[in-house]
Design a protein around this motif. Structure first.
Motif, PDB file in Angstrom:
ATOM      1  N   ASP A  28      43.862  42.399  42.724  1.00 25.45           N
ATOM      2  CA  ASP A  28      43.226  41.635  41.644  1.00 25.45           C
ATOM      3  C   ASP A  28      43.210  40.146  41.995  1.00 25.45           C
ATOM      4  O   ASP A  28      43.670  39.736  43.062  1.00 25.45           O
ATOM      5  N   ARG A  84      51.796  35.437  30.583  1.00 27.41           N
ATOM      6  CA  ARG A  84      50.418  35.938  30.381  1.00 27.41           C
ATOM      7  C   ARG A  84      50.266  36.506  28.975  1.00 27.41           C
ATOM      8  O   ARG A  84      49.265  36.279  28.307  1.00 27.41           O
ATOM      9  N   HIS A  88      47.740  35.012  26.165  1.00 28.44           N
ATOM     10  CA  HIS A  88      46.725  35.858  25.505  1.00 28.44           C
ATOM     11  C   HIS A  88      46.884  35.786  23.998  1.00 28.44           C
ATOM     12  O   HIS A  88      45.898  35.653  23.269  1.00 28.44           O
ATOM     13  N   CYS A 111      42.153  33.297  36.058  1.00 34.67           N
ATOM     14  CA  CYS A 111      42.119  34.627  35.434  1.00 34.67           C
ATOM     15  C   CYS A 111      41.791  34.522  33.946  1.00 34.67           C
ATOM     16  O   CYS A 111      40.984  35.296  33.423  1.00 34.67           O
ATOM     17  N   ARG A 115      38.495  35.888  31.869  1.00 34.77           N
ATOM     18  CA  ARG A 115      38.655  36.886  30.817  1.00 34.77           C
ATOM     19  C   ARG A 115      38.176  36.407  29.444  1.00 34.77           C
ATOM     20  O   ARG A 115      37.755  37.213  28.627  1.00 34.77           O
ATOM     21  N   HIS A 116      38.266  35.097  29.219  1.00 34.23           N
ATOM     22  CA  HIS A 116      37.912  34.570  27.888  1.00 34.23           C
ATOM     23  C   HIS A 116      36.716  33.615  28.029  1.00 34.23           C
ATOM     24  O   HIS A 116      36.890  32.453  28.424  1.00 34.23           O
TER      25      HIS A 116
END
Ligand SMILES: C[S@@+](CC[C@H](N)C(=O)[O-])C[C@H]1O[C@@H](n2cnc3c(N)ncnc32)[C@H](O)[C@@H]1O
Length: 287
Positions: A28, A84, A88, A111, A115-116
């Motif tokens: 990843d 993390r 989040h 990251c 993601r956002h």
């Protein structure tokens, strides 16, 4: 090329990430960014990568860990899992801006930006580290207009200009992972003041600080006596530490109301190498 003083721990953290990814068969962005950062670090980074990628090298790394600070690689994983999760949570609760202070070679910012889709990210570290991050992002093929990187030395520069990249009225989550222990308490305080001066909205904070051992010195419970000298030679000595009962008062003096401290003795997921308090809180409106 050699890396600047102060980057040795960041390289070890990136190597720990690359090792874990290898073990877990992961490819990843966290893993790719860690590898690309090491690759961009010159000889020392390339040497670490070779160790990660060979059975003999991995044995050497395990022996070195046992000889200096047993469990530290697993501690980094423990710390990052929680960070993390908390970041989040803060974003789900409304934060639209992520500030990463002392980003090192960690991929939290890229990251979270991926993601956002409405999140802005500002990452700050010393110039040499930011230069490596820029090369690593390029190597990973990341072009992210919502991700800004700024260089700054917190000990010698006031945060004003650098932190002007922050949006003033946007709820923010600020992360200072593995950073505050290297800065004198007055610098920690002026750093948070600088953040507060640039942003009037709610600022949640996730940060860590060293614990003090029985000798009153900052350090990990299981660290061998030679760790202190190694950190000093690398230009990364711990400047201060605190006890669990004193942590809220120490942070309040720096403008931060601590709301939660991760329990190193959590029965379901204990810290494999205790000695660093990981906590969350909010920056006071004024102090
Ligand atoms: C132990 S590393 C942690 C890196 C990253 N946060 C992580 O946990 O993976 C500490 C980071 O703080 C940065 N740092 C330490 N002192 C600093 C200073 N005076 N000014 C700017 N950055 C600093 C270092 O360059 C390094 O990237």
């Amino acid at each position: 090329m050699t890396m600047a003083a102060g980057a040795s721990t960041s390289m070890l953290i990136a190597a720990a990430e690359a090792l874990a990814a290898r073990r877990e068969g992961r490819d990843d962005l966290h893993a790719r960014f860690a590898r690309a950062s090491l690759d961009a670090c010159g000889d020392a980074g390339a040497r670490l990568l070779r160790r990660v990628d060979s059975a003999c090298g991995r044995l050497l790394l395990r022996l070195a860990e046992a000889a200096v600070l047993p469990g530290i690689a697993a501690h980094y994983r423990w710390r990052k899992r929680r960070i993390r999760h908390w970041v989040h949570e803060a974003i789900e609760a409304g934060a639209r801006q992520l500030l990463v202070l002392g980003a090192g070679f960690d991929a939290l910012g890229p990251c979270m930006a991926a993601r956002h889709p409405s999140l802005r990210v500002l990452e700050v570290d010393r110039a040499a580290t930011i230069a490596v991050r820029e090369r690593a992002l390029q190597a990973c093929g990341i072009e992210q207009p919502r991700l800004l990187m700024r260089d700054m030395d917190f000990t010698t520069e006031g945060p004003g200009d650098t932190l002007r990249g922050l949006e003033r009225d946007v709820p923010t989550i600020a992360v200072a992972e593995g950073l505050l222990m290297y800065l004198r308490p007055d610098i920690v305080s002026s750093l948070w003041r600088g953040v507060r001066a640039q942003c009037r909205a709610r600022i949640d904070v996730v940060a860590s600080a060293m614990a003090c051992g029985e000798d009153g010195m900052p350090g990990f419970r299981c660290q061998r006596p030679w760790l202190r000298g190694w950190l000093a030679r690398r230009g990364e000595p711990f400047a201060w530490g605190t006890t669990r009962p004193c942590l809220p008062a120490v942070m309040a003096a720096a403008g931060l109301a601590v709301t939660h401290v991760a329990d190193p003795d959590d029965g379901r997921d204990p810290d494999p190498c205790p000695g660093e308090w990981l906590f969350r809180g909010t920056l006071l409106p004024r102090w």
